[in-house]
Design an enzyme around this catalytic site. Structure first.
Site, PDB file in Angstrom:
ATOM      1  N   LYS A   1      -9.999  -4.475  11.632  1.00 27.99           N
ATOM      2  CA  LYS A   1      -8.872  -4.049  12.470  1.00 27.99           C
ATOM      3  C   LYS A   1      -8.863  -4.806  13.799  1.00 27.99           C
ATOM      4  CE  LYS A   1      -6.988  -1.148   9.609  1.00 27.99           C
ATOM      5  NZ  LYS A   1      -5.728  -1.540   8.964  1.00 27.99           N
TER       6      LYS A   1
ATOM      7  N   TYR B   1     -14.561  -1.852   8.317  1.00 32.50           N
ATOM      8  CA  TYR B   1     -13.148  -1.494   8.482  1.00 32.50           C
ATOM      9  C   TYR B   1     -12.711  -1.765   9.934  1.00 32.50           C
ATOM     10  CZ  TYR B   1      -9.292   1.944   9.008  1.00 32.50           C
ATOM     11  OH  TYR B   1      -8.117   2.585   9.290  1.00 32.50           O
TER      12      TYR B   1
ATOM     13  N   GLY C   1      -0.474   4.827  -0.845  1.00 32.33           N
ATOM     14  CA  GLY C   1      -1.531   5.433  -0.035  1.00 32.33           C
ATOM     15  C   GLY C   1      -1.035   6.652   0.739  1.00 32.33           C
ATOM     16  N   GLN C   2      -1.939   7.238   1.515  1.00 30.48           N
ATOM     17  CA  GLN C   2      -1.621   8.484   2.240  1.00 30.48           C
ATOM     18  C   GLN C   2      -0.383   8.335   3.125  1.00 30.48           C
ATOM     19  OE1 GLN C   2      -4.223   9.558   5.454  1.00 30.48           O
ATOM     20  NE2 GLN C   2      -3.589  11.697   5.475  1.00 30.48           N
TER      21      GLN C   2
ATOM     22  N   GLY D   1       0.832  -1.215   0.000  1.00 30.68           N
ATOM     23  CA  GLY D   1       0.000   0.000   0.000  1.00 30.68           C
ATOM     24  C   GLY D   1       0.858   1.253   0.000  1.00 30.68           C
TER      25      GLY D   1
ATOM     26  N   ASP E   1       2.497  -1.777  -4.540  1.00 32.67           N
ATOM     27  CA  ASP E   1       1.091  -1.369  -4.558  1.00 32.67           C
ATOM     28  C   ASP E   1       0.460  -2.011  -5.788  1.00 32.67           C
ATOM     29  OD1 ASP E   1      -1.401   0.078  -4.236  1.00 32.67           O
ATOM     30  OD2 ASP E   1      -0.278   1.487  -3.008  1.00 32.67           O
TER      31      ASP E   1
ATOM     32  N   ILE F   1      -5.043  11.016  10.163  1.00 33.99           N
ATOM     33  CA  ILE F   1      -3.698  11.545   9.889  1.00 33.99           C
ATOM     34  C   ILE F   1      -3.799  12.737   8.929  1.00 33.99           C
ATOM     35  CG2 ILE F   1      -1.418  11.001   8.947  1.00 33.99           C
ATOM     36  CD1 ILE F   1      -1.780   8.167   9.919  1.00 33.99           C
TER      37      ILE F   1
HETATM   38  C1  AKB Z   1     -10.543   6.618   8.517  1.00 33.67           C
HETATM   39  O1  AKB Z   1     -11.085   7.715   8.670  1.00 33.67           O
HETATM   40  O2  AKB Z   1     -11.114   5.625   8.072  1.00 33.67           O
HETATM   41  C2  AKB Z   1      -9.096   6.473   8.940  1.00 33.67           C
HETATM   42  C3  AKB Z   1      -8.986   5.998  10.343  1.00 33.67           C
HETATM   43  C4  AKB Z   1      -9.157   6.930  11.465  1.00 33.67           C
HETATM   44  O3  AKB Z   1      -8.770   4.851  10.564  1.00 33.67           O
HETATM   45  N1  AKB Z   1      -8.409   7.702   8.758  1.00 33.67           N
END
Ligand code: AKB
Length: 321
Positions: free
Chosen positions: A145, A141, A13-14, A10, A36, A171
């Protein structure tokens, strides 16, 4: 100490864009392999195309390049993740399992896996979220995690694979753009403040979230990866706190530099996600174990963003009174 040979997934990515440059500065560009989905890259740092769902290619690359550390950043974020939950599970969770298996098979020394504030969801203390507070994520998401943190911890306990992780806040950086997250507004707002002096925010004005400046996030990541193994007491993922603010507070700070800046609020589905996340994280364990300390507060972060984006957009930078 021999230099690590580092694989980054990745990498476009940012975080990946900035982390790759920082790691190359630290260890030398020949020590870094960026990967990537794209076939080709700008050629400035060594690059190979890699889909994290292609485990055999990942294994081949790790073996061929004698990789000793993996920074596994490839993932879909919270907002885009809700649009296709099965794909999110596949990329975020199965991608991580591939990394852990390959790292174990080829005796990789250390693996970094980013978790997030999204592991929290309901039934926890939002105003000061403890490391082990209740994790009941509200997004796919966040679910990937929480599961990923447990898998990292399991590979450490069962196989001694040295997996390290941080629960990143949102971030903010000028070097790269985020994509598909709920905290993205805090980067977009700066670009719009410079380009058009107005911004329409997809969160409500009073939504307080934990954030961190890119320089601090990158430094935290490398400090964690360099910490002695015996100092790492958390093998799920460390809470990390940089700063916390609401969209209204950020707009106020931006106005000190761009007095004509205006903001409107049109909350969308991301408001519901943000409403279930922490406001401030208790990161005492990161501070104790590997001496974590953020350097940027709201005013320093805003100043540095405006200064750097003024150059990008050819605007004069004027110090606020
Ligand atoms: C998101 O907004 O999905 C991410 C995070 C805080 O995990 N930047």
């Amino acid at each position: 100490m021999t230099k690590p040979k580092i694989l980054i997934t990745g990498a476009n990515g940012q975080i990946g864009q900035v982390l790759s440059v920082q790691l190359a500065k630290k260890y030398g560009k020949e020590q870094i392999l960026r990967t990537d989905l794209a076939q080709n890259d700008d050629g400035l740092l060594p690059y190979k195309s890699l889909d994290v769902l292609d485990k055999s290619r990942m294994a081949q690359i790790v073996e061929q390049h004698q990789i000793t550390q993996i920074y596994h950043l490839a993932a879909l974020l919270s907002a885009s993740g809700e649009k296709n939950i099965h794909k999110t599970w596949d990329i975020n969770f199965n991608g991580l399992v591939h990394v852990l298996d390959v790292a174990k098979e080829f005796s990789v020394d250390r693996v970094f896996f980013p978790s997030s504030i999204a592991v929290y969801g309901s039934g926890f203390n939002k105003s000061f979220t403890a490391q082990n507070d209740f994790r009941n994520p509200s997004t796919m998401y966040g679910i990937t995690k929480v599961a990923g943190e447990s898998w990292g911890n399991y590979y450490w306990m069962k196989y001694g694979l040295d997996v390290r992780s941080i629960r990143y806040p949102g971030i903010i950086g000028y070097q790269s753009l985020p994509g598909g997250g709920t905290t993205d507004y805090a980067v977009d707002i700066f670009h719009e403040a410079l380009k058009s002096e107005k911004y329409t925010c997809f969160l409500e004005s009073a939504t307080r979230l934990p954030m961190i400046y890119m320089d601090d996030a990158i430094r935290a990541t490398i400090e964690l990866m360099e910490a002695s193994t015996e100092n790492i007491s958390v093998r799920t993922s460390y809470n990390l706190q940089g700063l916390s603010f609401t969209p209204a507070e950020l707009a106020e700070e931006i106005r000190k530099h761009r007095p004509n800046f205006t903001i409107e609020y049109h909350p969308d589905f991301r408001q519901e996600i943000a409403a279930q996340w922490p406001e401030i994280m208790d990161d005492q364990l990161a501070r104790n174990d590997w001496s974590w300390k953020p350097a940027f507060d709201l005013s320093e972060m805003t100043k540095d963003m405006i200064l750097n984006l003024s150059k990008k957009y050819n605007k004069d930078y004027v110090e606020p009174n």
